[in-house]
Design a protein around this motif. Structure first.
Motif, mmCIF file in Angstrom:
data_model
loop_
_atom_site.group_PDB
_atom_site.id
_atom_site.type_symbol
_atom_site.label_atom_id
_atom_site.label_comp_id
_atom_site.label_asym_id
_atom_site.label_seq_id
_atom_site.Cartn_x
_atom_site.Cartn_y
_atom_site.Cartn_z
ATOM 1 N N SER A 136 1.083 -1.362 0.067
ATOM 2 C CA SER A 136 0.042 0.026 0.070
ATOM 3 C C SER A 136 0.922 1.042 0.228
ATOM 4 O O SER A 136 1.671 1.451 0.314
ATOM 5 C CB SER A 136 -0.982 0.387 1.020
ATOM 6 N N GLY A 137 0.448 2.254 -0.061
ATOM 7 C CA GLY A 137 1.124 3.749 -0.151
ATOM 8 C C GLY A 137 0.210 4.676 -0.385
ATOM 9 O O GLY A 137 -0.518 5.382 -0.796
ATOM 10 N N THR A 138 0.989 5.508 -1.124
ATOM 11 C CA THR A 138 0.164 7.198 -1.104
ATOM 12 C C THR A 138 0.908 8.012 -1.722
ATOM 13 O O THR A 138 2.406 7.104 -2.549
ATOM 14 C CB THR A 138 0.567 7.560 -0.028
ATOM 15 N N VAL A 139 0.478 8.777 -2.651
ATOM 16 C CA VAL A 139 0.904 9.562 -3.691
ATOM 17 C C VAL A 139 0.009 11.307 -3.050
ATOM 18 O O VAL A 139 -1.024 11.280 -2.964
ATOM 19 C CB VAL A 139 0.446 9.716 -4.997
ATOM 20 N N LYS A 140 1.328 12.287 -3.199
ATOM 21 C CA LYS A 140 1.384 13.281 -2.749
ATOM 22 C C LYS A 140 1.746 14.665 -3.534
ATOM 23 O O LYS A 140 2.695 14.321 -3.579
ATOM 24 C CB LYS A 140 1.341 13.876 -0.890
ATOM 25 N N GLY A 141 0.873 14.917 -4.388
ATOM 26 C CA GLY A 141 1.684 15.875 -5.301
ATOM 27 C C GLY A 141 2.839 15.217 -6.538
ATOM 28 O O GLY A 141 1.765 13.482 -7.207
ATOM 29 N N ARG A 142 4.281 14.691 -7.060
ATOM 30 C CA ARG A 142 4.672 13.905 -7.169
ATOM 31 C C ARG A 142 5.589 13.131 -6.497
ATOM 32 O O ARG A 142 6.772 12.087 -6.767
ATOM 33 C CB ARG A 142 6.502 14.743 -8.747
ATOM 34 N N THR A 143 5.365 13.308 -5.377
ATOM 35 C CA THR A 143 6.214 12.378 -3.903
ATOM 36 C C THR A 143 5.055 10.635 -3.961
ATOM 37 O O THR A 143 3.986 10.941 -3.705
ATOM 38 C CB THR A 143 6.150 12.781 -2.539
ATOM 39 N N VAL A 144 5.844 9.697 -3.645
ATOM 40 C CA VAL A 144 5.236 8.405 -4.051
ATOM 41 C C VAL A 144 5.506 7.544 -2.829
ATOM 42 O O VAL A 144 6.933 7.341 -2.754
ATOM 43 C CB VAL A 144 5.951 7.792 -5.342
ATOM 44 N N SER A 145 5.247 7.150 -2.246
ATOM 45 C CA SER A 145 5.946 6.305 -0.870
ATOM 46 C C SER A 145 4.787 4.833 -1.382
ATOM 47 O O SER A 145 3.852 5.346 -1.012
ATOM 48 C CB SER A 145 5.309 7.436 0.827
ATOM 49 N N VAL A 146 5.858 3.925 -0.628
ATOM 50 C CA VAL A 146 4.854 2.366 -1.243
ATOM 51 C C VAL A 146 5.990 1.461 0.180
ATOM 52 O O VAL A 146 7.102 1.487 0.013
ATOM 53 C CB VAL A 146 5.313 2.220 -2.142
ATOM 54 N N ARG A 147 4.890 0.955 1.013
ATOM 55 C CA ARG A 147 5.316 -0.337 1.556
ATOM 56 C C ARG A 147 5.146 -1.260 1.038
ATOM 57 O O ARG A 147 3.827 -1.329 0.578
ATOM 58 C CB ARG A 147 4.846 -0.514 3.098
ATOM 59 N N ILE A 148 6.067 -2.286 -0.091
ATOM 60 C CA ILE A 148 6.208 -3.006 -0.913
ATOM 61 C C ILE A 148 5.143 -4.283 -0.068
ATOM 62 O O ILE A 148 4.111 -4.654 -0.714
ATOM 63 C CB ILE A 148 7.524 -4.010 -1.048
ATOM 64 N N LEU A 156 9.891 -3.439 2.564
ATOM 65 C CA LEU A 156 10.570 -2.715 2.291
ATOM 66 C C LEU A 156 9.934 -1.913 1.971
ATOM 67 O O LEU A 156 8.138 -1.814 1.521
ATOM 68 C CB LEU A 156 11.092 -3.296 0.328
ATOM 69 N N VAL A 157 10.654 -0.207 2.002
ATOM 70 C CA VAL A 157 9.685 1.148 1.772
ATOM 71 C C VAL A 157 10.184 1.748 1.013
ATOM 72 O O VAL A 157 11.225 1.986 0.507
ATOM 73 C CB VAL A 157 9.773 1.612 3.090
ATOM 74 N N ALA A 158 9.494 1.839 -0.093
ATOM 75 C CA ALA A 158 9.717 3.028 -1.245
ATOM 76 C C ALA A 158 10.012 3.914 -1.506
ATOM 77 O O ALA A 158 8.414 4.923 -0.826
ATOM 78 C CB ALA A 158 9.518 2.078 -2.636
ATOM 79 N N ASP A 159 10.529 5.380 -1.678
ATOM 80 C CA ASP A 159 10.290 6.846 -1.180
ATOM 81 C C ASP A 159 11.113 7.121 -2.043
ATOM 82 O O ASP A 159 11.949 7.235 -3.006
ATOM 83 C CB ASP A 159 10.329 7.783 -0.060
ATOM 84 N N MET A 160 10.000 7.700 -3.909
ATOM 85 C CA MET A 160 10.206 7.852 -4.515
ATOM 86 C C MET A 160 9.826 9.152 -5.253
ATOM 87 O O MET A 160 8.745 9.612 -4.895
ATOM 88 C CB MET A 160 9.847 6.427 -5.920
ATOM 89 N N ILE A 161 10.525 9.726 -6.321
ATOM 90 C CA ILE A 161 9.822 10.876 -6.665
ATOM 91 C C ILE A 161 9.635 10.555 -7.952
ATOM 92 O O ILE A 161 10.442 10.439 -8.887
ATOM 93 C CB ILE A 161 11.059 12.075 -7.290
#
Length: 200
Positions: A136-148, A156-161
C-alpha cells in the motif's frame, strides 16, 4: 379712536417686522448650515462618500441577499485572484495518475491501483510472473511512498519522486538490511508485457 388705533399699529409694526426678519434670517442660516453639511441638496462631498461606501460594502445596500450568503467564502472550485493561485496550488498539490504496471530495475512488475491519494501495489516476480507481495502507499503531488508488503511492518519501503513526464519514479528503497537505489518505469496497463518492454 381711529387715530389711537393707527398710532398703536405704527408702534407694533416695526417690532413685528423685526421679528419676522429675524425668523427669516434664522431659517435661512439653518437651511444654509444643513446644505453645507450635506443634509439638503445634492452635495458632491456627501455623494462621493455614499458612492465610496457603496463600493466598499455592496452587501449593505443590497438587502435582498441574505447576510449569511455574503459572509460565506467562494467554493474552492472557483478561480481566485491571480496572486493567490500559486499559494492554492502549493497548498493542495495535484495527485498524479499512477494506475498501471511499473517495472523495477530487476524487471519485477508492480501493478498500481490508485484511489485518490491511496495506492494498492501488487508485486509480481520477473521470471515467473507470480504474485509475491501486496503493498500500500500514497501519492502527494510527485512524491510517492509505498510499503511493498502491507501486512509486514518490517517490509521494504520505497520513497520515490515521479518524473515530469509521469513515466518514471526514482528514489530509495529501505529495509532492515539497508537501502538501495530504486527506479520504476511505467510499461502499460498490466504486468503482462514482452521482454522488449523491460529495462536494459
Amino acid at each position: 379712536m381711529a387715530d389711537t388705533t393707527k398710532a398703536g399699529l405704527r408702534q407694533v409694526m416695526p417690532s413685528l417686522f423685526n421679528g419676522i426678519a429675524t425668523a427669516i434670517a434664522a431659517a435661512a442660516g439653518l437651511i444654509g448650515l444643513l446644505h453645507q453639511v450635506g443634509y439638503l441638496g445634492n452635495h458632491p462631498r456627501i455623494r462621493s462618500g455614499i458612492e465610496a461606501s457603496a463600493h466598499a460594502h455592496p452587501r449593505i445596500l443590497d438587502q435582498a441577499v441574505p447576510l449569511a450568503a455574503a459572509d460565506t467564502t467562494a467554493p474552492s472550485g472557483l478561480p481566485v485572484s491571480g496572486g493567490d493561485n500559486h499559494a492554492v496550488a502549493t497548498a493542495a498539490p495535484i495527485h498524479r495518475n499512477l494506475n498501471g504496471a511499473w517495472r523495477d530495475m530487476g524487471s519485477n512488475c508492480h501493478l498500481i491501483k490508485q484511489t485518490g491519494r491511496d495506492l494498492t501495489v501488487s508485486s509480481y516476480f520477473a521470471d515467473n510472473g507470480r504474485l509475491w507481495a501486496v503493498g500500500s502507499g500514497t501519492v502527494k503531488g510527485r512524491t510517492v511512498s509505498v510499503r511493498i508488503n502491507a501486512t509486514n511492518p518490517a517490509s521494504l519501503v520505497a520513497d520515490m519522486i515521479l518524473s515530469d513526464d509521469g513515466h518514471e519514479m526514482s528514489g530509495m528503497i529501505k529495509g532492515t538490511k539497508g537501502a538501495h537505489v530504486a527506479r520504476w518505469r511505467f510499461v502499460g496497463p498490466s504486468c503482462i508485457q514482452t521482454a522488449a518492454s523491460r529495462p536494459d
